[in-house]
Design a protein around this motif. Structure first.
Motif, PDB file in Angstrom:
ATOM      1  N   ASP A 102      -5.908  14.888  -4.202  1.00 58.11           N
ATOM      2  CA  ASP A 102      -6.261  14.990  -2.784  1.00 58.11           C
ATOM      3  C   ASP A 102      -5.659  13.830  -1.991  1.00 58.11           C
ATOM      4  O   ASP A 102      -5.217  14.013  -0.854  1.00 58.11           O
ATOM      5  N   ALA A 103      -5.657  12.628  -2.592  1.00 56.88           N
ATOM      6  CA  ALA A 103      -5.047  11.472  -1.926  1.00 56.88           C
ATOM      7  C   ALA A 103      -3.541  11.674  -1.786  1.00 56.88           C
ATOM      8  O   ALA A 103      -2.954  11.365  -0.746  1.00 56.88           O
ATOM      9  N   VAL A 104      -2.903  12.228  -2.827  1.00 56.07           N
ATOM     10  CA  VAL A 104      -1.460  12.506  -2.787  1.00 56.07           C
ATOM     11  C   VAL A 104      -1.163  13.529  -1.687  1.00 56.07           C
ATOM     12  O   VAL A 104      -0.240  13.352  -0.893  1.00 56.07           O
ATOM     13  N   ARG A 105      -1.973  14.588  -1.618  1.00 58.05           N
ATOM     14  CA  ARG A 105      -1.763  15.617  -0.592  1.00 58.05           C
ATOM     15  C   ARG A 105      -1.945  15.044   0.817  1.00 58.05           C
ATOM     16  O   ARG A 105      -1.228  15.429   1.738  1.00 58.05           O
ATOM     17  N   ALA A 106      -2.888  14.107   0.988  1.00 61.37           N
ATOM     18  CA  ALA A 106      -3.109  13.494   2.307  1.00 61.37           C
ATOM     19  C   ALA A 106      -1.869  12.716   2.748  1.00 61.37           C
ATOM     20  O   ALA A 106      -1.448  12.800   3.907  1.00 61.37           O
ATOM     21  N   VAL A 107      -1.257  11.975   1.814  1.00 66.84           N
ATOM     22  CA  VAL A 107      -0.034  11.233   2.148  1.00 66.84           C
ATOM     23  C   VAL A 107       1.115  12.206   2.401  1.00 66.84           C
ATOM     24  O   VAL A 107       1.865  12.055   3.362  1.00 66.84           O
ATOM     25  N   ALA A 108       1.245  13.224   1.548  1.00 68.16           N
ATOM     26  CA  ALA A 108       2.328  14.208   1.691  1.00 68.16           C
ATOM     27  C   ALA A 108       2.249  14.916   3.048  1.00 68.16           C
ATOM     28  O   ALA A 108       3.272  15.239   3.649  1.00 68.16           O
ATOM     29  N   ALA A 109       1.030  15.128   3.538  1.00 69.35           N
ATOM     30  CA  ALA A 109       0.832  15.819   4.809  1.00 69.35           C
ATOM     31  C   ALA A 109       0.911  14.873   6.008  1.00 69.35           C
ATOM     32  O   ALA A 109       0.760  15.306   7.148  1.00 69.35           O
ATOM     33  N   GLY A 110       1.107  13.574   5.737  1.00 67.57           N
ATOM     34  CA  GLY A 110       1.199  12.606   6.824  1.00 67.57           C
ATOM     35  C   GLY A 110      -0.149  12.235   7.415  1.00 67.57           C
ATOM     36  O   GLY A 110      -0.234  11.757   8.542  1.00 67.57           O
ATOM     37  N   GLU A 111      -1.227  12.454   6.652  1.00 70.59           N
ATOM     38  CA  GLU A 111      -2.580  12.202   7.165  1.00 70.59           C
ATOM     39  C   GLU A 111      -3.097  10.800   6.841  1.00 70.59           C
ATOM     40  O   GLU A 111      -4.132  10.395   7.366  1.00 70.59           O
ATOM     41  N   ALA A 112      -2.420  10.084   5.945  1.00 69.26           N
ATOM     42  CA  ALA A 112      -2.891   8.748   5.564  1.00 69.26           C
ATOM     43  C   ALA A 112      -2.113   7.693   6.345  1.00 69.26           C
ATOM     44  O   ALA A 112      -0.890   7.676   6.299  1.00 69.26           O
ATOM     45  N   PRO A 113      -2.802   6.803   7.058  1.00 74.22           N
ATOM     46  CA  PRO A 113      -2.097   5.773   7.810  1.00 74.22           C
ATOM     47  C   PRO A 113      -1.550   4.679   6.905  1.00 74.22           C
ATOM     48  O   PRO A 113      -2.036   4.490   5.784  1.00 74.22           O
ATOM     49  N   VAL A 114      -0.557   3.966   7.388  1.00 74.04           N
ATOM     50  CA  VAL A 114      -0.043   2.801   6.673  1.00 74.04           C
ATOM     51  C   VAL A 114      -1.086   1.695   6.798  1.00 74.04           C
ATOM     52  O   VAL A 114      -1.645   1.477   7.869  1.00 74.04           O
ATOM     53  N   MET A 115      -1.382   1.035   5.668  1.00 71.28           N
ATOM     54  CA  MET A 115      -2.392  -0.018   5.665  1.00 71.28           C
ATOM     55  C   MET A 115      -1.876  -1.261   6.380  1.00 71.28           C
ATOM     56  O   MET A 115      -0.748  -1.683   6.149  1.00 71.28           O
ATOM     57  N   GLY A 116      -2.714  -1.802   7.224  1.00 73.99           N
ATOM     58  CA  GLY A 116      -2.381  -3.038   7.905  1.00 73.99           C
ATOM     59  C   GLY A 116      -3.325  -4.139   7.478  1.00 73.99           C
ATOM     60  O   GLY A 116      -4.239  -3.918   6.670  1.00 73.99           O
TER      61      GLY A 116
END
Length: 125
Positions: A102-116
């Protein structure tokens, strides 16, 4: 064609069905998923040596050597965050998906922000 090798801190054996580790430095291994144009392809495992061997910066070199472009984590300290940034590895922030896939799919879909810096753990590990 855009391809990304994404590492996910994992508890137990690697795989998309595995449980994600809450603290990347203490995970058993990293599940590394290849994402091409938003599609998840090959999935591999990279073992994580004990935290005492090199501390929180050890996974930076380990994943860089494995050709990883990005990592998704629920949190990490400033030192490893800076280390990943210096190694050219993008750190994505996701603290809502307990399963690796699910975490991989969130990144693949562009839903996970870059950590700051504001998402990095401020306490010392």
């Amino acid at each position: 064609m855009a391809t990304m090798k994404l590492a996910v801190p994992t508890m137990g054996a690697a795989g998309l069905d595995a449980q994600r580790a809450g603290h990347f430095g203490h995970c058993d291994c990293f599940t590394v998923a290849t994402i091409t144009d938003g599609e998840i392809g090959e999935v591999a495992a990279v073992d994580n040596p004990p935290h005492e061997e090199g501390g929180c910066l050890r996974p930076v070199g380990l994943l860089a050597d494995a050709g990883v472009d990005a990592i998704v984590a629920a949190g990490m300290g400033m030192r490893p965050l800076t280390g990943f940034q210096q190694a050219g590895i993008t750190v994505y922030f996701d603290n809502v998906h307990p399963q690796v896939g699910d975490a991989v799919r969130a990144v693949a879909a562009g839903e996970a922000p870059v950590m700051g810096a504001d998402q990095a753990c401020q306490h010392h590990h």
